[in-house]
Design a protein around this motif. Structure first.
Motif, short mmCIF file in Angstrom:
data_model
loop_
_atom_site.label_atom_id
_atom_site.label_comp_id
_atom_site.label_asym_id
_atom_site.label_seq_id
_atom_site.Cartn_x
_atom_site.Cartn_y
_atom_site.Cartn_z
N ARG A 1 -8.07 3.85 -1.71
CA ARG A 1 -8.21 3.33 -0.35
C ARG A 1 -7.84 1.85 -0.29
O ARG A 1 -7.21 1.40 0.67
N GLU A 2 -8.19 1.11 -1.32
CA GLU A 2 -7.92 -0.33 -1.31
C GLU A 2 -6.41 -0.60 -1.35
O GLU A 2 -5.93 -1.57 -0.77
N VAL A 3 -5.66 0.25 -2.05
CA VAL A 3 -4.20 0.10 -2.04
C VAL A 3 -3.67 0.27 -0.62
O VAL A 3 -2.81 -0.51 -0.16
N VAL A 4 -4.17 1.27 0.11
CA VAL A 4 -3.72 1.50 1.47
C VAL A 4 -4.12 0.33 2.37
O VAL A 4 -3.31 -0.15 3.18
N ARG A 5 -5.35 -0.14 2.24
CA ARG A 5 -5.78 -1.30 3.03
C ARG A 5 -4.85 -2.50 2.78
O ARG A 5 -4.46 -3.21 3.71
N ASP A 6 -4.53 -2.73 1.53
CA ASP A 6 -3.67 -3.86 1.17
C ASP A 6 -2.29 -3.72 1.78
O ASP A 6 -1.68 -4.72 2.22
N CYS A 7 -1.78 -2.51 1.86
CA CYS A 7 -0.46 -2.28 2.45
C CYS A 7 -0.49 -2.45 3.97
O CYS A 7 0.47 -2.96 4.56
N PHE A 8 -1.57 -2.03 4.62
CA PHE A 8 -1.72 -2.34 6.04
C PHE A 8 -1.68 -3.86 6.25
O PHE A 8 -1.03 -4.35 7.18
N ARG A 9 -2.37 -4.60 5.38
CA ARG A 9 -2.38 -6.06 5.51
C ARG A 9 -0.99 -6.65 5.32
O ARG A 9 -0.61 -7.62 6.00
N GLU A 10 -0.19 -6.08 4.42
CA GLU A 10 1.16 -6.61 4.21
C GLU A 10 2.03 -6.45 5.45
O GLU A 10 2.76 -7.37 5.83
N TRP A 11 1.96 -5.28 6.08
CA TRP A 11 2.70 -5.11 7.34
C TRP A 11 2.18 -6.08 8.40
O TRP A 11 2.94 -6.71 9.12
N LEU A 12 0.86 -6.20 8.48
CA LEU A 12 0.25 -7.07 9.49
C LEU A 12 0.63 -8.53 9.27
O LEU A 12 0.87 -9.27 10.23
N ASP A 13 0.71 -8.95 8.02
CA ASP A 13 0.99 -10.35 7.71
C ASP A 13 2.41 -10.78 8.08
O ASP A 13 2.72 -11.97 8.03
#
Length: 342
Positions: free
Chosen positions: A56-68
């Motif tokens: 789950r943390e990998v997915v959260r981190d990837c959402f953050r990368e798109w958001l950033d």
């Protein structure tokens, strides 16, 4: 055609309106799962959709990368599946996939809109999460561009995808790899082999262009074209409040393809209202309610390229605040349109 970093592919008809808050949910119940076939055995087994915290943390981190990147969308994790537009499972053996853009809204609350079928914490597999979130934003497979000029060894592709980790049949391989997208779906004219939406392919699958006969090996990161294209569709949103839309008063629009106009509605009475666009256009009209300072999606409609206009019938409550967002995908007339609430 030259393999340059010039474009990504987006399905314009499935793009979210800018300013949307996308809520995502990880399946977490013991009963969340389904039966899948075991490749080559004719047998089946029940597999959970629940993923480990590290996954789950990998997915959260990837959402953050798109958001950033500064896009005009935001992502919020929720614990209630009924609040989520995106519902994520980690079922081993079912492959990795996602619905494309607003197609997620047609998926039942008890079903997945996204799945990860292998370990995202393994080296290089973070790219899988970036790729599937790209689909959720509306991006399509880069290798399926009708402008790419790829000539496949079809039978070699079928054999390659029939093995692990995908175990795809011929129909699924054709749909995801060999099928060319309609030119109307492609928001670009040149293949980007560095795109996060490009699959890696081993040697011998691509016959032309000649330089890719030895394989296609995207780096697994967001390419410059990925970033430019998603920011063009989802530009950063301002902090000012949108103009008000009063009942029975039309607001003229003069939008170019892909542009958007936002309005606020403070209903003077509680009743059913219709919010719609007028004019020769291909638009999507979406209605949100402001809850705790956040726009929450209520309903939307687009005219799907037909002569009719998009209208949303919805009950609005006095004392609450709502947003209407109108996005123009294409025009076939003057492009002069209007929006009204009545």
């Amino acid at each position: 055609m030259p393999a340059e970093r010039l474009s990504a592919l987006l399905s314009g008809r499935l793009m979210w309106v800018n300013g949307t808050v996308l809520h995502y949910y990880f399946f977490d119940r013991d009963s969340d799962g389904s039966v899948i076939p075991l490749p080559g055995t004719g047998e089946t087994r029940w597999e959970s959709w629940v993923g480990a915290e590290a996954q789950r943390e990998v997915v959260r981190d990837c959402f953050r990368e798109w958001l950033d990147l500064g896009i005009g969308l935001s992502f919020v994790e929720v614990r209630d599946r009924s609040e989520a537009e995106l519902r994520i499972g980690f079922q081993t053996g079912d492959g990795s996939y996602s619905t494309v853009g607003r197609d997620a809204l047609s998926v039942g609350l008890g079903r997945r809109t996204m799945n990860f079928g292998w370990d995202l914490t393994a080296p290089g597999e973070r790219a899988t999460a970036l790729h599937e979130i790209g689909h959720a934003l509306g991006l399509l497979h880069e290798h399926q561009s009708p402008f790419a000029g790829i000539h496949w060894d079809d039978e070699a592709v079928y054999d390659d995808l029939a093995g692990p980790p995908n175990f795809w049949g011929r129909d699924k391989t054709h749909f995801n790899i060999l099928r060319k997208l309609d030119p109307d779906e492609a928001n670009g004219s040149v293949w980007d082999p560095l795109s996060i939406m490009e699959y890696p392919f081993s040697a011998g699958l691509v016959l032309e262009p000649e330089q890719f006969r030895s394989g296609v090996r995207p780096p697994g990161t967001l390419s410059p074209a990925d970033k430019e294209c998603v920011l063009r569709w989802y530009p950063p949103t301002g902090t000012c409040r949108p103009a008000g839309l009063a009942p029975f008063r039309s607001a003229p629009l003069c939008l170019g393809a892909g542009e958007q106009a936002d309005f606020g509605i403070a209903p003077p009475e509680t009743r059913d209202y219709t919010v719609g666009a007028f004019g020769e256009s291909d638009t999507v009209v979406a209605v949100f309610e402001e809850i705790d300072g956040e726009p929450r999606y209520l309903s939307a409609e687009d005219d799907g390229g037909t002569p009719r206009n998009a209208h949303v019938r919805i009950r609005l409550v006095k004392g609450r605040h709502y947003f209407v967002r109108v996005r123009l995908y294409s025009t076939w007339g003057s492009g002069e349109t209007a929006v009204m609430c009545w």
